[in-house]
Scaffold this motif. Sequence first.
Motif, mmCIF file in Angstrom:
data_model
loop_
_atom_site.group_PDB
_atom_site.id
_atom_site.type_symbol
_atom_site.label_atom_id
_atom_site.label_comp_id
_atom_site.label_asym_id
_atom_site.label_seq_id
_atom_site.Cartn_x
_atom_site.Cartn_y
_atom_site.Cartn_z
ATOM 1 N N GLN A 209 0.818 -1.019 0.107
ATOM 2 C CA GLN A 209 0.054 -0.179 -0.002
ATOM 3 C C GLN A 209 0.871 1.148 -0.009
ATOM 4 O OE1 GLN A 209 -3.470 0.006 -0.442
ATOM 5 N NE2 GLN A 209 -2.985 -1.903 -0.844
ATOM 6 N N TYR B 171 2.002 1.797 -3.556
ATOM 7 C CA TYR B 171 1.008 2.399 -4.266
ATOM 8 C C TYR B 171 0.710 3.750 -4.167
ATOM 9 C CZ TYR B 171 -3.604 2.310 -6.882
ATOM 10 O OH TYR B 171 -4.717 2.597 -7.681
ATOM 11 N N ILE B 172 0.830 4.005 -2.981
ATOM 12 C CA ILE B 172 0.611 5.526 -2.385
ATOM 13 C C ILE B 172 1.370 6.369 -2.990
ATOM 14 C CG2 ILE B 172 0.536 7.352 -0.458
ATOM 15 C CD1 ILE B 172 -1.020 4.865 1.037
ATOM 16 N N LYS B 173 2.959 6.069 -2.923
ATOM 17 C CA LYS B 173 4.052 6.747 -3.701
ATOM 18 C C LYS B 173 3.770 6.954 -5.104
ATOM 19 C CE LYS B 173 9.104 7.138 -3.835
ATOM 20 N NZ LYS B 173 10.288 6.737 -3.789
ATOM 21 N N ILE B 174 3.334 5.937 -5.813
ATOM 22 C CA ILE B 174 3.029 6.025 -7.220
ATOM 23 C C ILE B 174 1.874 6.737 -7.694
ATOM 24 C CG2 ILE B 174 2.063 4.657 -9.200
ATOM 25 C CD1 ILE B 174 3.638 2.206 -8.039
ATOM 26 N N LEU B 175 0.853 6.939 -6.667
ATOM 27 C CA LEU B 175 -0.323 7.763 -6.963
ATOM 28 C C LEU B 175 0.181 9.197 -6.560
ATOM 29 C CD1 LEU B 175 -3.222 5.819 -5.541
ATOM 30 C CD2 LEU B 175 -2.753 6.190 -7.619
ATOM 31 N N GLU B 176 0.899 9.458 -5.583
ATOM 32 C CA GLU B 176 1.519 10.911 -5.543
ATOM 33 C C GLU B 176 2.207 11.243 -6.505
ATOM 34 O OE1 GLU B 176 3.398 10.043 -1.653
ATOM 35 O OE2 GLU B 176 1.460 10.697 -0.552
ATOM 36 N N GLU B 177 3.148 10.560 -7.129
ATOM 37 C CA GLU B 177 4.065 10.834 -8.410
ATOM 38 C C GLU B 177 3.031 11.493 -9.355
ATOM 39 O OE1 GLU B 177 6.617 7.650 -8.628
ATOM 40 O OE2 GLU B 177 8.008 8.383 -7.091
ATOM 41 N N LYS B 178 1.964 10.590 -9.629
ATOM 42 C CA LYS B 178 1.166 10.469 -10.774
ATOM 43 C C LYS B 178 0.426 11.863 -10.548
ATOM 44 C CE LYS B 178 0.187 6.105 -12.624
ATOM 45 N NZ LYS B 178 -0.410 5.196 -13.014
ATOM 46 N N ILE B 179 -0.025 12.257 -9.217
ATOM 47 C CA ILE B 179 -0.702 13.735 -8.956
ATOM 48 C C ILE B 179 0.154 14.681 -9.213
ATOM 49 C CG2 ILE B 179 -1.486 15.022 -7.147
ATOM 50 C CD1 ILE B 179 -2.778 12.173 -6.002
#
Length: 116
Positions: free
Chosen positions: A95, A98-106
Motif C-alpha cells: 500500500q 501504491y500511495i507513492k506511485i499515486l502521489e507521483e502521478k498527482i
Amino acid sequence: MEKNKLLEARKSKGFTQSLIAEKLCMDVSSYNRRENGQVRIHITEWEKLAKILDTPLHEIYEPEESQLFICNDNTSVNYQGTNNIYIPESLLETQEKYIKILEEKIEGLKVLLQKK
C-alpha cells in the motif's frame, strides 16, 4: 465472557433462562452457554433476543471478546476489542508503494495543468 447486558435485561423482565430457551427453540443448556459466553450468539439470535425482551438490540448486544484472524501470509493474531485490526506488514508495504506511485502521478498531473 458472560453477556451481562443480556443477563440483566432478562432478569429485569422476570424471564427465566428456560423461558428464553423455549422462545428460541433450544434447550436450556444451549441458551445458558450463550448467556455465559461459552458459545457465540449469532446476530439473528441477538435480534430474536431483543424482540423477546422487547428491548432495542443495542441495549443488550455485547460483541465477542476476541476473534482470530488468519492472514494470507499465514500469520495469525488473536485480538480483543472492536476497534483493533491486524494488517500484515506485506500489505502495508504494498500500500505504501501504491500511495507513492499515486502521489507521483498527482504531481505529474499538476504540472500538466499548470502548463495549460
